[in-house]
Structures are given as structure tokens and as C-alpha cells.
Write a protein that holds these residues in place. Structure first.
Motif, short mmCIF file in Angstrom:
data_model
loop_
_atom_site.label_atom_id
_atom_site.label_comp_id
_atom_site.label_asym_id
_atom_site.label_seq_id
_atom_site.Cartn_x
_atom_site.Cartn_y
_atom_site.Cartn_z
N ARG A 163 0.77 -1.14 -0.13
CA ARG A 163 0.23 0.14 0.15
C ARG A 163 1.02 1.15 -0.15
O ARG A 163 0.68 2.36 -0.64
N GLN A 164 2.15 1.26 1.20
CA GLN A 164 2.79 2.34 0.93
C GLN A 164 3.82 2.68 -0.46
O GLN A 164 3.59 3.52 -1.42
N LEU A 165 4.28 1.31 -0.75
CA LEU A 165 4.34 2.28 -2.88
C LEU A 165 3.17 2.10 -3.43
O LEU A 165 3.24 3.17 -4.74
N ALA A 166 2.43 1.78 -3.27
CA ALA A 166 0.81 2.73 -3.99
C ALA A 166 0.60 4.26 -3.88
O ALA A 166 0.26 4.90 -4.81
N GLN A 167 1.20 3.96 -2.96
CA GLN A 167 0.48 5.87 -2.43
C GLN A 167 2.03 6.57 -3.10
O GLN A 167 1.74 7.83 -3.28
N LEU A 168 2.71 6.30 -2.90
CA LEU A 168 4.01 7.30 -3.04
C LEU A 168 3.73 6.98 -4.89
O LEU A 168 3.89 8.10 -5.58
N ALA A 178 3.32 10.10 -7.34
CA ALA A 178 4.30 10.96 -7.89
C ALA A 178 4.20 10.72 -9.15
O ALA A 178 4.08 11.44 -10.38
N GLY A 179 2.31 10.10 -9.78
CA GLY A 179 1.34 10.35 -10.86
C GLY A 179 2.15 9.32 -12.20
O GLY A 179 1.74 9.89 -13.56
N HIS A 180 2.07 8.52 -11.45
CA HIS A 180 2.90 6.76 -12.38
C HIS A 180 0.86 6.41 -12.77
O HIS A 180 1.07 5.64 -11.96
N THR A 181 1.49 5.64 -13.36
CA THR A 181 0.11 4.69 -13.74
C THR A 181 1.50 3.30 -12.82
O THR A 181 2.23 3.38 -13.46
N GLN A 182 0.00 2.58 -13.01
CA GLN A 182 0.27 1.50 -12.89
C GLN A 182 1.57 0.77 -14.19
O GLN A 182 2.67 -0.08 -14.16
N HIS A 183 1.23 0.88 -15.41
CA HIS A 183 1.34 0.54 -16.32
C HIS A 183 3.21 1.06 -16.51
O HIS A 183 4.06 0.38 -17.09
N GLY A 184 2.66 2.33 -16.26
CA GLY A 184 3.91 3.33 -16.42
C GLY A 184 5.15 3.08 -15.44
O GLY A 184 6.09 2.84 -16.21
N PHE A 185 4.61 2.82 -14.92
CA PHE A 185 5.63 2.48 -13.77
C PHE A 185 6.27 1.17 -13.74
O PHE A 185 7.26 1.10 -13.35
N GLY A 189 -2.08 15.27 -11.07
CA GLY A 189 -1.74 15.05 -10.35
C GLY A 189 -1.31 16.21 -8.67
O GLY A 189 -2.96 16.23 -7.93
N ARG A 190 -0.31 15.68 -8.00
CA ARG A 190 -0.26 16.75 -6.74
C ARG A 190 0.80 17.49 -6.64
O ARG A 190 1.82 18.22 -7.73
N GLN A 191 -0.45 19.14 -5.67
CA GLN A 191 0.40 19.89 -6.24
C GLN A 191 0.62 20.68 -4.96
O GLN A 191 -0.61 20.17 -3.76
#
Length: 449
Positions: free
Chosen positions: A16-21, A25-32, A180-182
Motif C-alpha cells: 500500500r505504501q508503494l501504491a501511495q508513493l 509521483a503521478g505514475h500509472t501502474q502500466h507506466g511504472f 497530479g499533486r501540488q
């Protein structure tokens, strides 16, 4: 067994920590997955705790997410705890889940029962990293703000199609960043950039005669400014909406947008544009001479609060309107009321400034206003008026602004009593070439009444 369940729970927490990070960071699962060289399903299963890859995976994740090694460190802690559990199980049977000594105190509530009252410290750490992570920064925002500023400056120097090609790809890029996040200050700036871009795209659509698209972009510009609670940008967006409504022939709407914008602008720099370009011109089309006189006086009074200079402000000025812009818009308002003397007085200053700045759009519009004024009054001058109109259409031959086309139509409508003037036929043909491409014959110049 209970211990085994707690190891699994710790691994799920790490997932879950990985998913949050990753999301922060604005990555999709596919891109990551491509970045860490794993399959998307492996990343998805890891994040839900159904798969537990080796240390190399977590090290790659730390590198890509710039966590400073948090994930690999947590992997090592879980691995060590699992080893201790296996040793204790071999000697004593099942044993409680060992919590690292560096993270607990003997007197901490729940320290001897699995800390059931607390979140795992890894989850807290993930939130801290997510708070610090951002898919935006000062450099990127400064770049986007600079692009907006350059586009506003170039608005009357480049053709609408060229500027549209430059700006249109930036708008979805900004929208992607907004997903994303700002941090709040960055997000406010990002919304301001998006609002200005949408407003600019709206005016480019107007220049090309796409009124419905122009209305949509301008409404979006105001909504973005309103969401960010930026009153200065709200006022700018209202001025843009008023401009588009004016050329769409919706004069009551143009006035309403201008008045609302003035409430938001207060005594700020946008009050001049809203008063003269929005309020005065709309009131003139609605036949309110008193209202126009008052608005013109208010605009010039507000203009006196700013340093005077020879530089011509941009048509979508992010700051105050200049003397030439204010005078030119006052002339347009008085022309709609049939006040020829006031038109020529204001245009004397405006035309010289626009010519010096080589701004073809304003040069053409002011010439067309002056041409129409020459057709009115006790001593009309149709030959001089026709020359000015021809000059205006020639100046903007490669920049076929809808505003210039409309002003040329108004000129020809005023020229009805002088339909036998040869140069007027040239004006009609030039306007046809700009606006009626594909038609079989040019529209006839109206006959004298």
C-alpha cells in the motif's frame, strides 16, 4: 498461524505504501511497471499484497520514486522480523510479531500486543513522502507562465492559426499536471495558467469565427479562475467573456460579464479593459449615451493612476490597458452611437500608436472605424473612407480576424448611399475573398436607398 498473518499484513502495508508513493509521483501502474522492468500485473499484485518481489525490485522503486531508500529499508525490516519469527517458532512455538526496538518504547500503549491502536510507521512515512512529493515545481510553472505571457504578447503579431497550433498542445499538458499533486501555492498558480490558456484559446477561436468553441473556452477560463479564488484572473476571464459575447452580438451578456468582472477587479488593472472594452462598447450597442460617457470618463480616470508610456498594451492585457487601447475602444463605442467628432478625436492618438507598434489587427480596426466616421456628418468623404477600408483589409490579408470582418461589414452597411463609388466595390470584393470563399459570386454592394 498468527505470526504468519502478521508478516503478510506487514507486506500488504508495504504494498500500500508503494501504491501511495506511485500515485503521488503521478505514475500509472502500466507506466511504472515499464520503469521498474516488471509486468503491470506484478506491480498491481505487489500493491495489494498478493505478490512479494525481491529486494532488487524495492531498490528500483526507491530510485524511481526518489524515496531515499525507504521501501528497501522496510523490506529489510520485514525480512529480519520474518527470520526472527522463524527462529522463535522453531524453539518456542508461535511468538508474537516482533516490532523493531527503534520504533517502540516499553511504556508505549499497545507495544506488547502488536500496536493494534496505531498505524504502521511505514504508512505514516508514506504519507510524509506523499506530502513532499509533487508532479510540479517552480521551474515548470515558470515555464508555463512565460509561455502564457509570450502568447498574450504575440496574439496580434502571429496569425490566429499559427498561435493556436503553438498553444493548443499546452492546454491538455496543463490539464494532465492538474490531475497530479501540488502544494496549494503551486496549484493556485497552475489554475491561473490554465485559466489564461483557456481564455487565450477562446479569443483565437473567436478570431477564426468559431463562436461556440470560443464561448466554451472562455467559460472554462472563468471556472478555473473561480475555483482557484483568484479575483484578478476572474476579472481577466470576465473581460474575455465580454469580448466574445460582444462579437457574437450578445450585447446584454457582454455588459453583464463586464459588470461582474468590475466587481471582482475593484480598482485593479483589469478595471480599465472591463470598463472601456466591455461596458462602454456594450452600452453603446444598447443605445445608452449617458452610460457610455460615464464609462469612458471612468476608464480614462483609472488610466491616469498608471504610468503613461508609448508602449501599446496587449489586447488581452494581463495588466492595465494603455492610452491607445482605451482611446480606440472609446472611438468604437461613440461610433455605434453616431458621434463622429468623438470618434475622430480618439482615433488620432490610437492610429499613430498602433502604426508605430505595427499591430495589424488594431491598425485595421481603427482605420475601419475612422472610415465609417468619414461617411457620416454634414460633409461625408466616401473616397477617403474607401481608401482607409481598403488599407485595413490589405493590412490583415493573412490575419482574417472575425472582428475586422464584422467591422468591414458595418462599414459597407454605412456606405449604402455611396454605392456608386468604385473603391467601395473593391472593399466588397476583398471582404468576399476573406469570408465567402467557395461562394459563386461576391455579394452585391447595397444600392443607395
Amino acid at each position: 498461524m498468527a505470526d504468519n498473518d502478521e508478516v503478510k499484513a506487514a507486506r500488504r502495508d508495504l504494498g500500500r505504501q508503494l501504491a501511495q508513493l506511485r500515485k503521488a509521483a503521478g505514475h500509472t501502474q502500466h507506466g511504472f511497471a515499464r520503469l521498474v522492468q516488471y509486468g503491470r500485473s506484478s506491480v498491481a499484485n505487489t500493491e495489494t499484497g498478493h505478490q512479494y518481489p525481491d529486494r532488487a525490485f524495492w531498490t528500483r522503486c526507491d530510485t524511481i520514486l526518489q524515496t531515499g531508500g525507504v521501501l528497501a529499508e522496510e523490506y529489510d525490516r520485514i525480512a529480519e522480523c520474518a527470520r526472527q519469527q522463524r527462529r522463535r517458532s522453531a524453539i518456542h512455538g508461535t511468538a508474537p510479531w516482533p516490532v523493531a526496538a527503534t520504533h517502540t518504547r516499553p511504556d508505549a500503549p499497545g507495544a506488547d500486543d502488536g500496536s493494534a491502536l496505531w498505524e504502521h510507521e511505514g504508512s505514516i512515512g508514506a504519507r510524509r513522502l506523499a506530502l513532499k512529493s509533487c508532479n510540479d515545481d517552480d521551474a515548470r510553472l515558470a515555464y508555463l507562465e512565460d509561455e502564457v505571457g509570450r502568447a498574450v504578447t504575440d496574439n496580434e503579431r502571429l496569425t490566429p492559426a499559427v498561435l493556436l497550433a503553438r498553444m493548443r498542445p499546452l492546454r491538455p499538458y496543463v490539464d494532465q499536471l492538474m490531475g497530479g499533486r501540488q502544494h496549494p501555492p503551486h496549484r493556485v498558480r497552475l489554475y491561473g495558467v490554465a485559466a489564461h490558456m483557456s481564455g487565450l484559446l477562446g479569443t483565437l477561436a473567436l478570431d477564426l469565427g468559431a463562436f461556440r468553441v470560443a464561448h466554451a473556452y472562455a467559460a472554462e477560463a472563468f471556472d478555473l479562475a473561480d475555483a482557484a479564488q483568484q479575483r484578478d484572473v476572474q476579472a481577466w476571464a470576465r473581460a474575455t467573456q465580454s469580448l466574445i459575447a460582444f462579437y457574437a452580438g450578445d450585447f446584454h451578456d457582454a455588459l453583464a460579464y463586464a459588470q461582474d468582472g468590475l466587481c471582482r477587479a475593484g480598482t485593479g488593472p483589469h478595471s480599465i479593459r472591463l470598463t472601456i472594452n466591455g461596458k462602454a462598447r456594450a452600452l453603446a450597442r444598447l443605445g445608452d449615451r449617458y452610460g457610455v460617457d460615464k464609462a469612458v470618463d471612468q476608464a480614462f480616470t483609472a488610466l491616469s493612476d498608471y504610468p503613461s508610456g508609448s508602449q501599446v498594451s496587449a489586447s488581452l492585457a494581463l495588466g492595465p490597458y494603455c492610452q491607445a487601447r482605451t482611446a480606440a475602444n472609446a472611438a468604437t463605442a461613440y461610433l455605434a452611437l453616431g458621434c463622429g467628432t468623438d470618434v475622430t478625436t480618439h482615433l488620432t492618438t490610437a492610429i499613430d500608436a498602433f502604426d508605430a507598434a505595427a499591430l495589424r489587427g488594431p491598425q485595421a480596426l481603427s482605420r475601419l472605424d475612422l472610415a465609417t466616421a468619414h461617411l457620416r456628418g454634414d460633409n461625408p468623404e466616401p473616397e477617403q473612407a474607401s481608401s482607409l477600408a481598403l488599407e485595413a483589409l490589405t493590412l490583415t490579408a493573412d490575419q482574417r480576424y472575425e472582428s475586422v470582418n464584422q467591422r468591414a461589414r458595418q462599414f459597407l452597411a454605412t456606405a449604402r448611399p455611396f454605392a456608386q463609388q468604385p473603391q467601395l466595390r473593391q472593399v466588397a470584393e476583398l471582404l468576399y475573398n476573406r469570408t465567402q470563399i467557395g461562394a459563386r459570386t461576391p455579394p452585391a454592394l447595397p444600392s443607395p436607398s
